[in-house]
Design a protein around this motif. Structure first.
Motif, mmCIF file in Angstrom:
data_model
loop_
_atom_site.group_PDB
_atom_site.id
_atom_site.type_symbol
_atom_site.label_atom_id
_atom_site.label_comp_id
_atom_site.label_asym_id
_atom_site.label_seq_id
_atom_site.Cartn_x
_atom_site.Cartn_y
_atom_site.Cartn_z
ATOM 1 N N GLN A 1 1.485 -0.806 -7.002
ATOM 2 C CA GLN A 1 0.293 -0.844 -6.152
ATOM 3 C C GLN A 1 -0.783 -1.662 -6.837
ATOM 4 O O GLN A 1 -1.690 -2.170 -6.188
ATOM 5 N N ALA B 1 0.829 -1.204 0.000
ATOM 6 C CA ALA B 1 0.000 0.000 0.000
ATOM 7 C C ALA B 1 0.869 1.262 0.000
ATOM 8 O O ALA B 1 2.094 1.196 0.087
ATOM 9 N N ASN B 2 0.224 2.412 -0.043
ATOM 10 C CA ASN B 2 0.898 3.705 0.082
ATOM 11 C C ASN B 2 1.757 3.728 1.330
ATOM 12 O O ASN B 2 1.282 3.365 2.408
ATOM 13 N N GLU C 1 4.540 -4.437 4.085
ATOM 14 C CA GLU C 1 3.533 -3.765 4.903
ATOM 15 C C GLU C 1 4.240 -2.991 6.000
ATOM 16 O O GLU C 1 4.993 -3.575 6.785
ATOM 17 N N TYR D 1 -5.283 -6.763 -1.246
ATOM 18 C CA TYR D 1 -4.664 -6.169 -2.441
ATOM 19 C C TYR D 1 -5.376 -6.453 -3.757
ATOM 20 O O TYR D 1 -5.122 -5.785 -4.751
#
Ligand code: ATP
Ligand code: MG
Length: 235
Positions: free
Chosen positions: A193, A36-37, A209, A232
């Motif tokens: 992503q 993720a971001n 993560e 995801y």
């Protein structure tokens, strides 16, 4: 292994962005890092390229330790990175942008041959070779960024979110280009992503993560993993 990231940590202003990350990249195929971001994907690639200092751990490339080398020396060893957001030079032409990728090379004749090779691989760039890079579409700019990295004649290519901001049909074109690069003998580390795309392309995958590798395995196994599906793949 061609590239071995061993237990690295990166801190920004005392805050850990990577906590003991280990990643291995073999001499062929595609390894993807999904997450993720803010998970630390770009930080990992920047550490490999010598753009971000690690605070512990080691990075080895082709049997030599590279984590103390400055970025230009890492490029000279054979690692080229296509940065997140492409970062091409807007006020240079397509051809000038491509030539900047070869700035460390001294084999002038081979550089000309490789430039011709890029134009064969990217006919759209050949048509636009004298055009300012800022006038290109997003997909074409990504092609320039990839072509520029290839002009360094890399033995390993690092791609940071090449699909970002592109329409589905353009993403398919970029995916085809990535497969072609690998088929021509240059292994790829693909940060994405877009997990569906990345797991479809890669042989092996790492899930990052909050600065830690939470999972890794064959892409087809991770694609069936319940946590990966939920977090995801939007399943
Ligand atoms: N130059 C910097 N200074 C301070 N903190 C930073 C810096 N660069 C990144 N970080 C922080 O480090 C963490 C990891 O960032 P990184 O850019 O590596 O994530 P990422 O996985 O690439 O995210 P994204 O998918 O949004 O690109 C984030 O918390 C981010 O805010
Ligand atoms: Mg990033």
């Amino acid at each position: 292994m061609l590239l071995e990231i061993r237990d690295i940590q990166v801190h920004y202003n005392g805050v850990a962005a990577l906590k003991r990350v280990s990643i291995e990249v073999p001499v062929d195929g595609i390894v993807t890092i999904i997450g993720a971001n803010g998970a630390g994907k770009s930080t990992t690639l920047r550490a490999v390229s010598g753009l971000t200092a690690i605070s512990s751990g080691e990075i080895w490339f082709d049997g030599a330790r590279i984590d103390t080398l400055p970025p230009d020396k890492v490029v000279a060893r054979g690692i080229a990175q296509v940065p997140e957001g492409r970062r091409i030079f807007p006020d240079l032409t397509v051809e000038e942008n491509l030539r900047t990728g070869a700035y460390l090379r001294t084999d002038a004749a081979a550089v000309e041959r490789d430039l011709d090779g890029i134009f064969v691989r990217f006919p759209r760039l050949k048509e636009r070779r004298r055009q300012w890079a800022k006038t290109l579409s997003g997909g074409e700019q990504q092609m320039v960024a990839i072509g520029r990295a290839l002009m360094a004649k890399p033995r390993l290519l690092l791609l940071d979110e090449p699909s970002m901001g592109l329409a589905p049909v353009v993403i398919l074109e970029i995916a085809r280009i990535i497969k072609e690069i690998v088929a021509n003998g240059v292994p790829v580390v693909l940060v994405e992503q877009n997990a569906e795309l990345a797991l479809g392309l890669a042989n092996y995958a790492y899930v990052l993560e909050t600065g830690t590798v939470s999972l890794h395995g064959a892409s087809r196994d991770l694609h069936e993993n319940e946590h990966v599906k939920r977090a995801y793949l939007g399943v």
